[in-house]
Motif scaffolding. Structure first.
Motif, mmCIF file in Angstrom:
data_model
loop_
_atom_site.group_PDB
_atom_site.id
_atom_site.type_symbol
_atom_site.label_atom_id
_atom_site.label_comp_id
_atom_site.label_asym_id
_atom_site.label_seq_id
_atom_site.Cartn_x
_atom_site.Cartn_y
_atom_site.Cartn_z
ATOM 1 N N TRP A 132 1.414 0.331 -3.557
ATOM 2 C CA TRP A 132 2.019 -0.704 -2.735
ATOM 3 C C TRP A 132 0.996 -1.495 -1.933
ATOM 4 O O TRP A 132 1.197 -2.677 -1.658
ATOM 5 C CB TRP A 132 3.055 -0.086 -1.778
ATOM 6 C CG TRP A 132 4.353 0.288 -2.442
ATOM 7 C CD1 TRP A 132 4.652 0.248 -3.768
ATOM 8 C CD2 TRP A 132 5.533 0.764 -1.776
ATOM 9 N NE1 TRP A 132 5.941 0.679 -3.985
ATOM 10 C CE2 TRP A 132 6.518 1.004 -2.785
ATOM 11 C CE3 TRP A 132 5.872 1.036 -0.454
ATOM 12 C CZ2 TRP A 132 7.792 1.482 -2.493
ATOM 13 C CZ3 TRP A 132 7.143 1.503 -0.156
ATOM 14 C CH2 TRP A 132 8.091 1.721 -1.178
ATOM 15 N N TRP A 133 -0.100 -0.856 -1.551
ATOM 16 C CA TRP A 133 -1.068 -1.574 -0.714
ATOM 17 C C TRP A 133 -1.597 -2.822 -1.437
ATOM 18 O O TRP A 133 -1.797 -3.875 -0.811
ATOM 19 C CB TRP A 133 -2.236 -0.662 -0.315
ATOM 20 C CG TRP A 133 -3.199 -0.343 -1.436
ATOM 21 C CD1 TRP A 133 -3.186 0.752 -2.232
ATOM 22 C CD2 TRP A 133 -4.317 -1.130 -1.856
ATOM 23 N NE1 TRP A 133 -4.222 0.706 -3.150
ATOM 24 C CE2 TRP A 133 -4.931 -0.442 -2.930
ATOM 25 C CE3 TRP A 133 -4.863 -2.348 -1.432
ATOM 26 C CZ2 TRP A 133 -6.055 -0.936 -3.598
ATOM 27 C CZ3 TRP A 133 -5.987 -2.847 -2.101
ATOM 28 C CH2 TRP A 133 -6.567 -2.137 -3.164
ATOM 29 N N LEU A 134 -1.804 -2.727 -2.752
ATOM 30 C CA LEU A 134 -2.345 -3.867 -3.494
ATOM 31 C C LEU A 134 -1.313 -4.976 -3.637
ATOM 32 O O LEU A 134 -1.634 -6.159 -3.531
ATOM 33 C CB LEU A 134 -2.819 -3.408 -4.875
ATOM 34 C CG LEU A 134 -3.400 -4.499 -5.790
ATOM 35 C CD1 LEU A 134 -4.577 -5.193 -5.131
ATOM 36 C CD2 LEU A 134 -3.790 -3.912 -7.141
ATOM 37 N N TRP A 135 -0.068 -4.599 -3.837
ATOM 38 C CA TRP A 135 0.947 -5.595 -4.170
ATOM 39 C C TRP A 135 1.817 -6.012 -2.985
ATOM 40 O O TRP A 135 2.209 -7.174 -2.877
ATOM 41 C CB TRP A 135 1.841 -5.044 -5.289
ATOM 42 C CG TRP A 135 1.053 -4.540 -6.451
ATOM 43 C CD1 TRP A 135 0.955 -3.246 -6.895
ATOM 44 C CD2 TRP A 135 0.214 -5.313 -7.313
ATOM 45 N NE1 TRP A 135 0.115 -3.177 -7.978
ATOM 46 C CE2 TRP A 135 -0.353 -4.426 -8.256
ATOM 47 C CE3 TRP A 135 -0.116 -6.668 -7.383
ATOM 48 C CZ2 TRP A 135 -1.218 -4.844 -9.260
ATOM 49 C CZ3 TRP A 135 -0.983 -7.105 -8.368
ATOM 50 C CH2 TRP A 135 -1.524 -6.196 -9.293
ATOM 51 N N LEU A 136 2.126 -5.076 -2.086
ATOM 52 C CA LEU A 136 3.150 -5.345 -1.075
ATOM 53 C C LEU A 136 2.690 -5.279 0.373
ATOM 54 O O LEU A 136 3.021 -6.152 1.171
ATOM 55 C CB LEU A 136 4.306 -4.350 -1.258
ATOM 56 C CG LEU A 136 5.219 -4.580 -2.467
ATOM 57 C CD1 LEU A 136 5.930 -3.284 -2.841
ATOM 58 C CD2 LEU A 136 6.215 -5.673 -2.156
ATOM 59 N N GLY B 188 8.454 -12.344 12.578
ATOM 60 C CA GLY B 188 7.485 -12.695 11.547
ATOM 61 C C GLY B 188 6.527 -11.588 11.175
ATOM 62 O O GLY B 188 5.704 -11.760 10.266
ATOM 63 N N SER B 189 6.618 -10.457 11.855
ATOM 64 C CA SER B 189 5.704 -9.352 11.559
ATOM 65 C C SER B 189 6.149 -8.587 10.324
ATOM 66 O O SER B 189 7.294 -8.680 9.881
ATOM 67 C CB SER B 189 5.621 -8.401 12.758
ATOM 68 O OG SER B 189 6.890 -7.817 13.011
ATOM 69 N N GLN B 190 5.226 -7.818 9.769
ATOM 70 C CA GLN B 190 5.494 -7.015 8.582
ATOM 71 C C GLN B 190 6.154 -5.701 8.990
ATOM 72 O O GLN B 190 5.713 -5.041 9.929
ATOM 73 C CB GLN B 190 4.174 -6.750 7.856
ATOM 74 C CG GLN B 190 4.284 -5.960 6.576
ATOM 75 C CD GLN B 190 2.945 -5.883 5.847
ATOM 76 O OE1 GLN B 190 2.325 -6.882 5.575
ATOM 77 N NE2 GLN B 190 2.501 -4.668 5.540
ATOM 78 N N ILE B 191 7.214 -5.308 8.311
ATOM 79 C CA ILE B 191 7.960 -4.113 8.693
ATOM 80 C C ILE B 191 7.331 -2.846 8.114
ATOM 81 O O ILE B 191 7.072 -1.881 8.826
ATOM 82 C CB ILE B 191 9.431 -4.240 8.233
ATOM 83 C CG1 ILE B 191 10.107 -5.416 8.959
ATOM 84 C CG2 ILE B 191 10.192 -2.937 8.494
ATOM 85 C CD1 ILE B 191 11.486 -5.752 8.429
ATOM 86 N N ILE B 192 7.100 -2.833 6.806
ATOM 87 C CA ILE B 192 6.478 -1.667 6.155
ATOM 88 C C ILE B 192 5.023 -1.977 5.850
ATOM 89 O O ILE B 192 4.699 -2.997 5.224
ATOM 90 C CB ILE B 192 7.221 -1.294 4.858
ATOM 91 C CG1 ILE B 192 8.598 -0.734 5.177
ATOM 92 C CG2 ILE B 192 6.428 -0.288 4.033
ATOM 93 C CD1 ILE B 192 9.390 -0.296 3.960
ATOM 94 N N GLY B 193 4.152 -1.103 6.320
ATOM 95 C CA GLY B 193 2.733 -1.239 6.068
ATOM 96 C C GLY B 193 2.214 -0.083 5.234
ATOM 97 O O GLY B 193 2.990 0.730 4.711
ATOM 98 N N PRO B 194 0.913 0.054 5.119
ATOM 99 C CA PRO B 194 0.337 1.104 4.262
ATOM 100 C C PRO B 194 0.655 2.521 4.728
ATOM 101 O O PRO B 194 0.802 3.419 3.898
ATOM 102 C CB PRO B 194 -1.158 0.803 4.303
ATOM 103 C CG PRO B 194 -1.372 -0.045 5.527
ATOM 104 C CD PRO B 194 -0.121 -0.828 5.676
ATOM 105 N N LYS C 167 -7.944 -2.353 5.537
ATOM 106 C CA LYS C 167 -9.137 -3.194 5.437
ATOM 107 C C LYS C 167 -8.767 -4.660 5.235
ATOM 108 O O LYS C 167 -9.648 -5.509 5.040
ATOM 109 C CB LYS C 167 -10.023 -2.707 4.286
ATOM 110 C CG LYS C 167 -10.531 -1.296 4.452
ATOM 111 C CD LYS C 167 -11.379 -0.882 3.258
ATOM 112 C CE LYS C 167 -11.940 0.524 3.437
ATOM 113 N NZ LYS C 167 -10.884 1.537 3.564
ATOM 114 N N GLY C 168 -7.472 -4.940 5.223
ATOM 115 C CA GLY C 168 -7.032 -6.318 5.058
ATOM 116 C C GLY C 168 -6.937 -6.771 3.615
ATOM 117 O O GLY C 168 -6.719 -7.970 3.344
ATOM 118 N N ALA C 169 -7.075 -5.862 2.679
ATOM 119 C CA ALA C 169 -7.007 -6.221 1.259
ATOM 120 C C ALA C 169 -5.594 -6.050 0.740
ATOM 121 O O ALA C 169 -4.769 -5.359 1.331
ATOM 122 C CB ALA C 169 -7.972 -5.348 0.453
#
Length: 475
Positions: free
Chosen positions: A317-321, A226-232, A326-328
């Motif tokens: 990508w940070w805004l959309w994906l 359930g974790s996110q694979i690609i992050g910022p 900062k959790g945004a």
């Protein structure tokens, strides 16, 4: 000439100048305006401020629940009308006008002397990603899908007639994202209503985009635990490599990718050779990127939505994906979750549904019922073209949420149905903008954003002088 113009209106325009000063009393008297299936709730004079002139602000509720705001210049009305769309799932009246931008805002019209209007599309919500209002509510879904466009126009024209004692001579619609979807819906369902339509980054196929494609993106980026694979951090790593490989593909190294289709990116150089670290991509991360690039397909390999996430969109990508540290951000998961729960299917599955539940073998067919309510991707513009309408469509090549490849596909299909691109160009102008984020929300390379664009001036020149747009860049 469109149907909202009458011989009487033209005669009255000659007898009573549209630019005449209107009194404060004439504004507040609009509270007593009687309209079928609509109720005026307030009318007040708003003083001039910043770049906006003084105007009469009128709030109206069109049954069952469409909140509409109309702004009528107190003086120097240019005799024309400007209507704006709304973003996301809407639900917040005049949200775009709370800021200083022009996208989905009444501002561009009001600044130029137009009577202007917008709506919340038929419901109230706390955010533009909230979809619970649509749960078992077909009336609200219908209003959001298409009816609020026509009702906003109807109400605004009634108030224009009451305030200025005459009809508007011309009408323009402007919207981006969902507002762009509304622009395309207007051209289809109301082909004679608007002389000019400005459509930005149009989410014209909402069921295919927000259900099928976004569910694909979320599933591809979700690990077994359930974790996110690609992050910022990975997004930055990928973006830097993409720019290294693609910046010069158009012959100029300027920090912009002119057309992501012209560059084939190989991320092998980023593959981890030992243990995963922040400076390389593991197998799961590389697999996610590959799925994001190719877009959704079923087990037979059939493409379910055109294209994937374009190269050059990584800085956004940070805004959309992926979100940021900062959790945004991460708007796409919020959109698809709410859309799937409450809007996408004829029978709403409700709050227990998640994007991981979407079945790419069976669910695309289940979207067909609501596609007829929401979508505006029909490329047949024959009625709009026959009415003499002009349409400017613009889209950023670096749009990570509403793929530019769908807009290209629609344009090509529209050209074929029109009998060729030269014929289509008589009524439609397409502008693909390198480096531009979705609706120009975030600044891209060189600071390019929505503030860098001005589609309104070329639209006016096209309608008034017959000069076809050559650019939408602000001067």
């Amino acid at each position: 000439m469109k149907q909202h113009v009458s011989a009487m209106a033209l005669a009255m325009a000659a007898a009573v100048p549209a630019y005449a000063q209107q009194s404060d009393g004439a504004c507040t008297a609009l509270r007593d305006t009687v309209m079928d299936a609509a109720l005026v709730t307030s009318a007040r004079v708003m003083p001039a401020a910043d770049t906006l002139p003084a105007y009469c602000e009128v709030r109206v509720t069109a049954r069952p629940a469409i909140s509409i705001e109309v702004r009528l210049p107190m003086q120097d009305w240019n005799g024309k009308y400007y209507q704006s769309g709304c973003g996301g799932f809407c639900g917040i009246l005049g949200r775009a006008d709370a800021g200083g931008g022009w996208v989905n805002a009444m501002r561009p019209g009001l600044e130029r002397g137009y009577a202007t209007a917008t709506s919340d599309s038929g419901h109230h919500a706390l955010s533009v990603t909230e979809g619970s209002w649509a749960m078992n509510n077909p009336n609200a879904e219908r209003d959001w899908g298409w009816r609020s466009i026509g009702e906003t126009h109807r109400v605004a024209q009634a108030l224009i007639g009451a305030f200025y004692d005459g009809a508007s001579e011309q009408a323009i619609f402007q919207g981006c994202s969902t507002g762009g979807r509304m622009a395309h819906v207007a051209a289809q369902r109301y082909p004679e209503m608007f002389d000019g339509i400005i459509s930005g980054a149009p989410a014209m196929d909402y069921t295919g985009l927000v259900a099928t494609k976004m569910a694909w993106l979320v599933q591809a980026n979700t690990a077994a635990d359930g974790s996110q694979i690609i992050g910022p951090d990975e997004a930055t790593l990928i973006g830097d490599e993409v720019m290294t490989q693609c910046d010069g593909a158009d012959g100029t190294e300027d920090g912009l990718i002119a057309d992501p289709r012209a560059c084939s990116v190989d991320l092998a150089a980023l593959a981890c050779t030992g243990e995963d670290s922040a400076s390389c991509l593991g197998e799961a991360e590389l697999a996610t990127v590959a799925k994001w690039r190719e877009g959704p397909h079923n087990a037979a390999g059939e493409q379910l939505y055109p294209g994937g996430i374009p190269e050059g969109s990584e800085p956004f990508w940070w805004l959309w994906l992926t979100g940021n540290d900062k959790g945004a951000g991460r708007s796409i998961p919020a959109f698809v979750e709410n859309f799937g729960r409450y809007m996408a299917f004829a029978t709403d599955p409700g709050p227990e549904w998640t994007p991981l539940d979407f079945d790419f073998e069976t669910d695309p067919a289940r979207l067909e019922t609501m596609s007829t309510v929401y979508n505006g991707d029909n490329p047949d513009l024959s009625e709009f073209r026959a009415a003499g309408g002009k349409m400017i469509v613009w889209h950023g090549w670096a749009d990570a949420i509403v793929t530019p490849y769908k807009t290209i596909e629609w344009y090509d299909q529209a050209a074929e149905l029109a009998g060729g691109e030269d014929t289509l160009k008589e009524n439609v102008a397409l502008f693909m903008v390198p480096g531009l984020d979705h609706c120009g929300i975030l600044p891209g390379p060189g600071g390019i954003s929505a503030a860098s664009l001005d589609p309104m001036s070329p639209m006016e020149a096209w309608l008034n002088d017959g000069t076809r747009p050559a650019s939408i860049l602000a001067e």
